[in-house]
Design a protein around this motif. Sequence first.
Motif, mmCIF file in Angstrom:
data_model
loop_
_atom_site.group_PDB
_atom_site.id
_atom_site.type_symbol
_atom_site.label_atom_id
_atom_site.label_comp_id
_atom_site.label_asym_id
_atom_site.label_seq_id
_atom_site.Cartn_x
_atom_site.Cartn_y
_atom_site.Cartn_z
ATOM 1 N N ALA A 186 -1.070 6.384 2.990
ATOM 2 C CA ALA A 186 -0.744 6.215 1.573
ATOM 3 C C ALA A 186 -1.127 7.454 0.772
ATOM 4 O O ALA A 186 -0.352 7.926 -0.077
ATOM 5 N N ALA A 233 -0.330 6.525 -4.927
ATOM 6 C CA ALA A 233 0.533 5.824 -3.985
ATOM 7 C C ALA A 233 0.899 4.432 -4.457
ATOM 8 O O ALA A 233 1.999 3.949 -4.177
ATOM 9 N N ALA A 234 -0.013 3.750 -5.162
ATOM 10 C CA ALA A 234 0.212 2.339 -5.480
ATOM 11 C C ALA A 234 -0.628 1.917 -6.674
ATOM 12 O O ALA A 234 -1.655 2.533 -6.975
ATOM 13 N N ALA A 241 5.360 7.249 -4.100
ATOM 14 C CA ALA A 241 4.237 7.610 -4.978
ATOM 15 C C ALA A 241 4.773 8.135 -6.295
ATOM 16 O O ALA A 241 5.869 8.698 -6.369
ATOM 17 N N GLY A 290 1.240 10.306 1.200
ATOM 18 C CA GLY A 290 2.446 10.140 0.400
ATOM 19 C C GLY A 290 2.243 10.607 -1.025
ATOM 20 O O GLY A 290 3.145 11.216 -1.634
ATOM 21 N N ALA A 291 1.077 10.330 -1.592
ATOM 22 C CA ALA A 291 0.778 10.786 -2.946
ATOM 23 C C ALA A 291 0.657 12.309 -3.000
ATOM 24 O O ALA A 291 1.081 12.942 -3.967
ATOM 25 N N VAL A 301 -5.079 7.121 -3.846
ATOM 26 C CA VAL A 301 -4.385 5.978 -3.255
ATOM 27 C C VAL A 301 -3.883 5.044 -4.347
ATOM 28 O O VAL A 301 -2.740 4.589 -4.319
ATOM 29 N N LEU A 311 0.810 -1.214 0.000
ATOM 30 C CA LEU A 311 0.000 0.000 0.000
ATOM 31 C C LEU A 311 0.844 1.264 0.000
ATOM 32 O O LEU A 311 0.591 2.195 -0.777
ATOM 33 N N TYR A 312 1.854 1.332 0.859
ATOM 34 C CA TYR A 312 2.656 2.560 0.922
ATOM 35 C C TYR A 312 4.139 2.302 1.149
ATOM 36 O O TYR A 312 4.849 3.144 1.709
#
Length: 240
Positions: free
Chosen positions: A87, A58-59, A40, A90-91, A228, A35-36
Motif C-alpha cells: 500500500a 493509499a487509503a 492512492a 502505491g502512495a 498508508v 487497503l490497496y
Amino acid sequence: MRGWWREISGLVLPVDCGGCGTPRTPLCEVCASALYGTAARRARPVPEPAGLPVVHAAAPYGDAVRAVLLAHKERGALGLARPLGVALAGAVRAGLPRAARAAAGPLLLVPVPSARHAVRARGHDAARRIALAAAGELRRTGTEARALPVLRQWRAVADQSGLTAPERLANLAGALEVAAGGGRLLESGRAVLVDDLMTTGASLVEAARALRVAAGPRFPGPVSAAVVAVPPISFEMNRN
C-alpha cells in the motif's frame, strides 16, 4: 526476546485477518481491497500546516485499514508489514510523476521515527518495517528504491494523542535530527518521507525540516511524502 518471539510465532502459529478476523489468513481479500484496492491520492489535513510536503496516501483511515494498522503496530502482527508495504509503495508511486522529472539516483524512503519508549514497548519500529517492505515492493516492480532510516528523535516529546494540531506542531518543533553521516546519504537520491498514518501533518512537517537542515543547499529537490492512511476528510476532499 519479545521481538524474536513475535517473528517466530508469526511463522508457526495460525493467524487471522488483521482487518476483520477471518481465520487462517493474515489479510483477507476484502480487507486487502480496502487497503490497496484503489488508487492512492493526494492528501491534505485540515487545516494544512505550513511546511508540509506534498503527501500521497493509499487509503482513508477507517474500519479495516485502521484495524490492520493497529494490528501491525500495537499487536505485533508482523506478517502485515508486507501488505502495508505494498500500500505504501502505491502512495510513493502516486507522487512520482511530478517528483521523478528532477530525480537522480534511487528513491530513498525515510521513515518518520517513533519515540524510543514506544518502540521498546511495541518490540518493533512499525514505520521502519513498512518502509523496508515498500522499498522491496518498488524494486520488485522496477523502481530503484531503498529504505534510509536516518531520522531520530534527539529529545523527548509528549504523547501526541489528545493534543490539538497547533499543540502537536509545538510539541515536535526541533525534535528530530538526521544521524551523523545521514546528510551525505541523502544526496545520493530522491528522499521520500514515509509513515503509516498522517493526522495533523505535524510529524511530516518536522521530519521535512530536519532533512533540509541536514543536507542544506545540497538537498536534491523538494521533499515529498507518502503514507498508508489518512483521516477520510483529508483523503476524500482532495481527489485528483
